[in-house]
Design an enzyme around this catalytic site. Structure first.
Site, short mmCIF file in Angstrom:
data_model
loop_
_atom_site.label_atom_id
_atom_site.label_comp_id
_atom_site.label_asym_id
_atom_site.label_seq_id
_atom_site.Cartn_x
_atom_site.Cartn_y
_atom_site.Cartn_z
N HIS A 185 0.81 -1.29 0.08
CA HIS A 185 0.23 -0.06 0.25
C HIS A 185 0.90 1.44 -0.04
O HIS A 185 0.76 2.16 -0.73
CB HIS A 185 -0.90 0.05 1.39
CG HIS A 185 -1.70 -1.04 1.39
ND1 HIS A 185 -1.72 -2.07 2.35
CD2 HIS A 185 -2.95 -1.24 0.70
CE1 HIS A 185 -2.95 -2.89 2.50
NE2 HIS A 185 -3.66 -2.44 1.36
N GLU B 264 -0.98 -3.55 -9.08
CA GLU B 264 -1.09 -4.72 -10.06
C GLU B 264 -1.29 -5.89 -9.15
O GLU B 264 -1.54 -6.91 -9.84
CB GLU B 264 0.61 -4.71 -10.92
CG GLU B 264 0.44 -3.61 -11.91
CD GLU B 264 1.85 -4.01 -12.69
OE1 GLU B 264 2.37 -5.28 -12.63
OE2 GLU B 264 2.01 -3.25 -13.57
P1 AMP Z 1 -6.59 -3.33 -0.68
O1 AMP Z 1 -6.50 -2.59 0.71
O2 AMP Z 1 -6.29 -4.60 -0.40
O3 AMP Z 1 -7.86 -3.38 -1.34
O4 AMP Z 1 -5.57 -2.78 -1.67
C1 AMP Z 1 -5.47 -1.38 -1.81
C2 AMP Z 1 -4.70 -1.18 -2.81
O5 AMP Z 1 -3.24 -1.56 -2.65
C3 AMP Z 1 -5.13 -1.84 -4.05
O6 AMP Z 1 -5.09 -1.14 -5.32
C4 AMP Z 1 -4.25 -3.04 -4.16
O7 AMP Z 1 -3.95 -3.61 -5.52
C5 AMP Z 1 -2.79 -2.28 -3.76
N1 AMP Z 1 -2.01 -3.39 -3.27
C6 AMP Z 1 -2.37 -4.40 -2.15
N2 AMP Z 1 -1.16 -5.38 -2.15
C7 AMP Z 1 -0.30 -4.54 -2.90
C8 AMP Z 1 1.27 -5.28 -3.19
N3 AMP Z 1 1.74 -6.20 -2.38
N4 AMP Z 1 1.96 -4.27 -3.93
C9 AMP Z 1 1.35 -3.28 -4.52
N5 AMP Z 1 0.10 -2.78 -4.30
C10 AMP Z 1 -0.70 -3.41 -3.57
#
Ligand code: AMP
Length: 286
Positions: free
Chosen positions: A38, A148
């Site tokens: 994040h 991604e």
């Molecule tokens: P989430 O809180 O899981 O809904 O994720 C929020 C944002 O963070 C989304 O756009 C995800 O794709 C991104 N995200 C989650 N994990 C990763 C990671 N390991 N690397 C890059 N972006 C991430």
């Protein structure tokens, strides 16, 4: 101290004021439980914009009743501290809800939303598209940042922005991984020590699959061998382990550099997803 907005009207006004004063605004939508993945989105936004809104909202409409909405990690104090270390141009938007009472209108994306996650979590992209649409209304930013890591979700959001001609640009950030290759994810919190160790096999199996194809094996045999690696490592179910076209999400019969390997698999009651392109997997060291 980081500013926290909890009212849609207040955050929208702050964004409008900032843009009227000539600044650009970035939006990073999250569900909290923040980790370095994040924060890589937040850092990209902080470099590009004078003002960055990070939203934290565990959106109920993208979870089915049997899924983990109620046990999803919630750690606002830790998240705040993590964000404070990223820059001083960040504000948090933490709404109690993004839905009006008796909300009854959902956006049901088709096209790239239909295969893979669309098959295994049929409610999911409808919840995602609807909440992201609401979020874009609440936070009328210049650019929204998505990872991604959720490659199909990224495509669904781009499709929605294009279809509705929404006045926002979508920017994507590569997946951040732990040293053993496991993609960082809030759901990794669910894994105990031994499952966390086994989870690294996802990326190893993906790399191995790409290398077998590079060495002349056919796609089906390479995918089967990789899925066997996962089963032997203790994964109980593999929802999909397939190569697809990165734009259409159709299964491919010929691998190109940008062909995407998409994986969803269950380990110890936790569903993990990952993806990467062929070119990167073949060059992977892990
Ligand atoms: P989430 O809180 O899981 O809904 O994720 C929020 C944002 O963070 C989304 O756009 C995800 O794709 C991104 N995200 C989650 N994990 C990763 C990671 N390991 N690397 C890059 N972006 C991430």
């Amino acid at each position: 101290m980081i500013t926290i907005f909890d009212k849609e009207g207040d955050v929208r006004q702050a964004v409008i004021d900032s843009r009227q004063s000539g600044h650009t605004v970035g939006l990073v939508p999250t569900m909290g439980g923040l980790h370095d993945g994040h924060l890589s989105l937040v850092r990209a936004a902080c470099q590009a914009h004078e003002f960055v809104i990070v939203s934290i909202y565990v959106n109920p409409t993208q979870f089915s009743e049997s899924e983990d909405w109620d046990r999803y990690p919630r750690q606002l104090d830790i998240d705040k501290k993590l964000l404070e270390s990223c820059g001083d141009n960040i504000a948090l938007f933490v709404p109690d809800t993004l839905y009006r009472p008796h909300h009854a209108t959902m956006i049901a994306p088709q096209g790239v939303a239909l295969p893979f996650e669309g098959v295994h979590r049929p409610h999911f992209f409808t919840g995602v598209a609807t909440v992201v649409f609401r979020l874009f209304q609440a936070v009328p930013a210049d650019i929204a940042y998505f990872g991604e890591k959720d490659f199909q979700q990224l495509a669904v959001i781009k499709q929605m922005v294009n279809d509705f001609d929404l006045p926002i640009t979508i920017s994507s950030v590569p997946t951040m991984r732990a040293d053993d290759g496991l993609a960082l994810s809030s759901r990794n919190h669910y894994l105990d020590l031994s499952a966390r160790y086994q989870a690294a096999m996802i990326y190893k199996a993906m790399t191995s699959c790409a290398e077998q194809i590079r060495d002349g094996h056919d796609i089906t045999t390479s995918c089967e061998a990789a899925q066997n690696m996962l089963q032997e490592a203790g994964f109980s179910q593999i929802d999909y382990f397939s190569w697809c076209d990165p734009d259409t999400f159709e299964i491919v019969s010929q691998i190109q550099g940008d062909s995407r390997l998409l994986v969803a698999a269950w380990l110890d009651g936790t569903r993990l997803i990952d993806n990467e392109c062929y070119e990167k997997l073949c060059g992977a060291q892990k």
